[in-house]
Write a protein that holds these residues in place. Structure first.
Motif, PDB file in Angstrom:
ATOM      1  N   ARG A  64      12.420  20.065  -1.353  1.00 40.88           N
ATOM      2  CA  ARG A  64      12.795  19.954  -0.120  1.00 40.88           C
ATOM      3  C   ARG A  64      11.529  19.232   0.459  1.00 40.88           C
ATOM      4  O   ARG A  64      11.390  18.258   1.363  1.00 40.88           O
ATOM      5  CB  ARG A  64      13.343  20.806   0.496  1.00 40.88           C
ATOM      6  N   ALA A  65      10.364  20.222   0.691  1.00 39.31           N
ATOM      7  CA  ALA A  65       9.148  19.952   1.588  1.00 39.31           C
ATOM      8  C   ALA A  65       8.877  18.482   1.056  1.00 39.31           C
ATOM      9  O   ALA A  65       8.330  17.796   1.760  1.00 39.31           O
ATOM     10  CB  ALA A  65       8.104  20.933   1.332  1.00 39.31           C
ATOM     11  N   PHE A  66       8.486  18.363  -0.247  1.00 38.97           N
ATOM     12  CA  PHE A  66       7.916  17.244  -0.778  1.00 38.97           C
ATOM     13  C   PHE A  66       8.787  15.905  -0.663  1.00 38.97           C
ATOM     14  O   PHE A  66       8.280  14.922   0.025  1.00 38.97           O
ATOM     15  CB  PHE A  66       7.765  17.335  -2.428  1.00 38.97           C
ATOM     16  N   ALA A  67      10.148  16.167  -0.802  1.00 40.86           N
ATOM     17  CA  ALA A  67      10.964  14.892  -0.564  1.00 40.86           C
ATOM     18  C   ALA A  67      11.056  14.377   0.746  1.00 40.86           C
ATOM     19  O   ALA A  67      10.758  13.394   1.062  1.00 40.86           O
ATOM     20  CB  ALA A  67      12.481  15.008  -0.930  1.00 40.86           C
ATOM     21  N   GLY A  68      10.953  15.366   1.821  1.00 44.27           N
ATOM     22  CA  GLY A  68      10.870  15.391   3.210  1.00 44.27           C
ATOM     23  C   GLY A  68       9.504  14.637   3.624  1.00 44.27           C
ATOM     24  O   GLY A  68       9.613  13.677   4.431  1.00 44.27           O
ATOM     25  N   SER A  69       8.496  15.040   3.243  1.00 47.25           N
ATOM     26  CA  SER A  69       6.929  14.483   3.575  1.00 47.25           C
ATOM     27  C   SER A  69       6.990  13.090   3.003  1.00 47.25           C
ATOM     28  O   SER A  69       6.248  12.487   3.595  1.00 47.25           O
ATOM     29  CB  SER A  69       6.042  15.395   2.520  1.00 47.25           C
ATOM     30  N   ARG A  91       0.870  -1.388  -0.064  1.00 44.07           N
ATOM     31  CA  ARG A  91      -0.087   0.037   0.079  1.00 44.07           C
ATOM     32  C   ARG A  91       0.934   1.179  -0.038  1.00 44.07           C
ATOM     33  O   ARG A  91       0.464   2.274  -0.671  1.00 44.07           O
ATOM     34  CB  ARG A  91      -0.869  -0.094   1.233  1.00 44.07           C
ATOM     35  N   CYS A  92       2.041   1.341   0.779  1.00 48.28           N
ATOM     36  CA  CYS A  92       2.741   2.484   0.690  1.00 48.28           C
ATOM     37  C   CYS A  92       3.560   2.751  -0.587  1.00 48.28           C
ATOM     38  O   CYS A  92       3.614   3.773  -1.015  1.00 48.28           O
ATOM     39  CB  CYS A  92       4.280   2.082   1.627  1.00 48.28           C
ATOM     40  N   HIS A  93       3.814   1.389  -1.482  1.00 50.08           N
ATOM     41  CA  HIS A  93       4.344   1.559  -2.718  1.00 50.08           C
ATOM     42  C   HIS A  93       3.391   2.171  -3.753  1.00 50.08           C
ATOM     43  O   HIS A  93       3.706   2.920  -4.578  1.00 50.08           O
ATOM     44  CB  HIS A  93       4.554   0.116  -2.948  1.00 50.08           C
ATOM     45  N   GLN A  94       2.106   1.625  -3.460  1.00 44.46           N
ATOM     46  CA  GLN A  94       0.861   2.187  -4.475  1.00 44.46           C
ATOM     47  C   GLN A  94       0.887   3.748  -4.274  1.00 44.46           C
ATOM     48  O   GLN A  94       0.776   4.409  -5.080  1.00 44.46           O
ATOM     49  CB  GLN A  94      -0.246   1.259  -3.957  1.00 44.46           C
ATOM     50  N   ASN A  95       1.055   4.147  -2.850  1.00 44.01           N
ATOM     51  CA  ASN A  95       0.516   5.522  -2.590  1.00 44.01           C
ATOM     52  C   ASN A  95       1.950   6.276  -3.102  1.00 44.01           C
ATOM     53  O   ASN A  95       1.607   7.517  -3.440  1.00 44.01           O
ATOM     54  CB  ASN A  95       0.705   5.632  -0.869  1.00 44.01           C
ATOM     55  N   ASP A  96       3.018   5.613  -3.039  1.00 39.02           N
ATOM     56  CA  ASP A  96       4.381   6.299  -3.781  1.00 39.02           C
ATOM     57  C   ASP A  96       4.016   6.806  -5.527  1.00 39.02           C
ATOM     58  O   ASP A  96       4.038   7.589  -5.644  1.00 39.02           O
ATOM     59  CB  ASP A  96       5.473   5.457  -3.777  1.00 39.02           C
ATOM     60  N   LEU A  97       3.344   5.478  -5.943  1.00 40.24           N
ATOM     61  CA  LEU A  97       3.140   5.727  -7.272  1.00 40.24           C
ATOM     62  C   LEU A  97       2.007   6.853  -7.653  1.00 40.24           C
ATOM     63  O   LEU A  97       2.286   7.516  -8.397  1.00 40.24           O
ATOM     64  CB  LEU A  97       2.489   4.439  -7.840  1.00 40.24           C
ATOM     65  N   GLU A  98       0.794   7.094  -6.491  1.00 39.79           N
ATOM     66  CA  GLU A  98       0.142   7.917  -6.660  1.00 39.79           C
ATOM     67  C   GLU A  98       0.530   9.386  -6.625  1.00 39.79           C
ATOM     68  O   GLU A  98       0.068  10.220  -6.926  1.00 39.79           O
ATOM     69  CB  GLU A  98      -1.235   7.696  -5.947  1.00 39.79           C
ATOM     70  N   ASN A  99       1.548   9.613  -5.738  1.00 36.33           N
ATOM     71  CA  ASN A  99       2.023  10.949  -5.293  1.00 36.33           C
ATOM     72  C   ASN A  99       3.429  11.398  -6.033  1.00 36.33           C
ATOM     73  O   ASN A  99       3.439  12.436  -6.313  1.00 36.33           O
ATOM     74  CB  ASN A  99       2.084  11.005  -3.872  1.00 36.33           C
ATOM     75  N   ILE A 100       4.251  10.317  -6.136  1.00 28.34           N
ATOM     76  CA  ILE A 100       5.806  10.696  -6.350  1.00 28.34           C
ATOM     77  C   ILE A 100       5.630  11.109  -7.983  1.00 28.34           C
ATOM     78  O   ILE A 100       6.371  11.868  -8.505  1.00 28.34           O
ATOM     79  CB  ILE A 100       6.704   9.676  -6.034  1.00 28.34           C
ATOM     80  N   ILE A 101       4.874  10.127  -8.708  1.00 29.57           N
ATOM     81  CA  ILE A 101       5.017  10.338 -10.227  1.00 29.57           C
ATOM     82  C   ILE A 101       4.426  11.738 -10.649  1.00 29.57           C
ATOM     83  O   ILE A 101       4.905  12.345 -11.436  1.00 29.57           O
ATOM     84  CB  ILE A 101       4.519   9.337 -11.085  1.00 29.57           C
ATOM     85  N   ILE A 119      -0.376  15.339   3.466  1.00 26.75           N
ATOM     86  CA  ILE A 119      -0.781  16.460   3.233  1.00 26.75           C
ATOM     87  C   ILE A 119       0.122  17.506   2.831  1.00 26.75           C
ATOM     88  O   ILE A 119      -0.164  18.111   1.959  1.00 26.75           O
ATOM     89  CB  ILE A 119      -1.850  17.067   4.397  1.00 26.75           C
ATOM     90  N   VAL A 120       1.254  17.400   3.360  1.00 26.13           N
ATOM     91  CA  VAL A 120       2.198  18.453   3.068  1.00 26.13           C
ATOM     92  C   VAL A 120       2.705  18.309   1.615  1.00 26.13           C
ATOM     93  O   VAL A 120       2.931  18.985   0.998  1.00 26.13           O
ATOM     94  CB  VAL A 120       3.496  18.194   4.136  1.00 26.13           C
ATOM     95  N   GLY A 121       2.638  16.858   1.273  1.00 29.05           N
ATOM     96  CA  GLY A 121       3.467  16.419  -0.040  1.00 29.05           C
ATOM     97  C   GLY A 121       2.271  16.941  -1.170  1.00 29.05           C
ATOM     98  O   GLY A 121       2.643  17.665  -2.202  1.00 29.05           O
ATOM     99  N   MET A 122       0.653  16.734  -0.784  1.00 27.98           N
ATOM    100  CA  MET A 122      -0.134  17.200  -1.571  1.00 27.98           C
ATOM    101  C   MET A 122      -0.089  18.873  -1.808  1.00 27.98           C
ATOM    102  O   MET A 122      -0.252  19.334  -2.824  1.00 27.98           O
ATOM    103  CB  MET A 122      -1.702  17.044  -0.932  1.00 27.98           C
ATOM    104  N   VAL A 123      -0.035  19.604  -0.618  1.00 23.49           N
ATOM    105  CA  VAL A 123      -0.122  21.098  -0.726  1.00 23.49           C
ATOM    106  C   VAL A 123       1.147  21.493  -1.662  1.00 23.49           C
ATOM    107  O   VAL A 123       0.923  22.407  -2.488  1.00 23.49           O
ATOM    108  CB  VAL A 123       0.033  21.539   0.808  1.00 23.49           C
TER     109      VAL A 123
END
Lengths: 197, 197, 197
Positions: free
Chosen positions: C150-155, C116-126, C177-181
């Protein structure tokens, strides 16, 4: 040679006083042109987009993404032939009574196999394309780049065959590892060329 | 015209011997400048990034990725309103006793529907963005490119509405096919322009 | 100054008749060079690729994609240590009898958590990488861009730790949420700079 005072032109050349010969002034023009020429010869990242490496990247990236896209019609094909659906509106055309239609909402091992292969493509091919673009912009040799792209594309086609035909295990694992090693090699090249934290 | 020997300047112009008139030498300078000018006028792939096609691509790519990103808060909204969680730490705020909390770890058909739509976005929108970038770099006409981008963006919005509102079947299938055809058309253009294997 | 007729060179300079002084003609050459110089100074999107912002983007994009890629070996590690497989050809090396092998085809909560963590990475990092590239091409300040990256990588690193170590809830939600913002802030910048529908 004749010495002449050229107040207008000498100012444009950037000389403060007009006591320069015509020849000295024109030499400076030629030097400026030479500088512009060197400017063009300088390797810039943006020029890499026009390079053969970028053309190779474009070709292989398109091919592997095309391969990934074809998994979707394949899933649809298996869903229809095996009659294994996931939405009630999809199965409604394949069963007469509502009970029949509900029975078609089931998991089929073949369908799940294609879907897992598709998911693995998403997890590997998309990072390859992203990293491949950044790798291309670092300006590698054409031969080295082609080696990476061909190894990855080959590994993914082997992976798909091994997964869909249920080949015994070392085959699928090995082809996955080849793809990962290629991707990690590109990451190493990117981070050793460009690292700005 | 007066003939003059110009040993210094004639060397910079690339003439081996100094027996050239001043005019001949300066003509060469002007020709060099003309060449530089032509260099600028030449269509280069890197210039495509500054083009209107690239701006159109940027706009539509951002819009469809934004649409995809919004599926995540929608999933969260359905999970909370339907009380269907997947992690024990998520459900702990919504149940009092540990048994209540365990009961909330369940699959809800609405949540699964949103998640499947999100997954389908991942499988279609990301390839579109990757191929759209490569397609834009092949330098298509603005009108042709806009046609592709608009057709794809429209098809994905229809797909989402058809999936989430459970519209009867041909609607979702057709909008998916429109998106696929658009993507395949871009693949055709890329591979027929750039093919370096 | 001496006036001379220069029929050849004056034509190249674009003067219709030869009644120009040598100086006037050469002044025009210098002006042309100055124009070329200004051409170079002009800020073009393609030049952004060579900028520090692009180097920063390359670094952070590579790091977050690397993080995402590492979820795959982690899943494999958990599958082997927890003996929870999904394909019969995978479990065949870990069980002696066919019944043992079938028993190993099971879901393990730890494995599902990593997936699930991998899937969430796909949905946000790409989406972050795609939008980050477009954001970089809009030419933001280095400091603003670095803040976003930096904010995204950290989040994402916090998100992964919170998910895999099962930290109590506000932690995982907040880092998501930090990554989404950050991503939405980049979308705002892209669409307010470039909007061609």
């Amino acid at each position: 040679m004749t010495r002449q005072k050229m107040p207008g032109i000498s100012k444009q050349c950037g000389y403060a006083h007009a006591e320069v010969t015509r020849e000295k002034c024109y030499s400076k023009i030629i030097l400026k042109i030479a500088t512009l020429g060197r400017c063009f010869a300088e390797k810039k990242m943006a020029d890499v987009i026009d390079s053969e490496v970028f053309q190779a990247f474009t070709t292989y990236a398109t091919l592997v993404v095309l391969k990934m896209l074809l998994m979707a019609p394949l899933t649809a094909y298996f869903r229809i032939t095996r009659k294994a659906f996931v939405n009630l509106e999809d199965s409604s055309a394949h069963g007469k009574t509502p009970e029949d239609q509900k029975k078609l909402l089931r998991l089929d091992p073949e369908v799940e196999r294609v879907r897992r292969c598709h998911q693995n493509d998403l997890e590997n091919i998309i990072p390859f394309v992203i990293l491949g673009l950044l790798y291309t912009l670092t300006g590698p040799d054409l031969s080295t780049a082609l080696l990476h792209f061909r190894a990855f594309a080959g590994s993914r086609f082997c992976y798909t065959v091994a997964y869909l035909c249920t080949l015994p295990q070392p085959s699928r694992g090995l082809s996955w590892i080849v793809g990962m090693v290629t991707t990690f090699s590109m990451i190493y090249r990117i981070l050793s060329t460009v690292l700005l934290l």
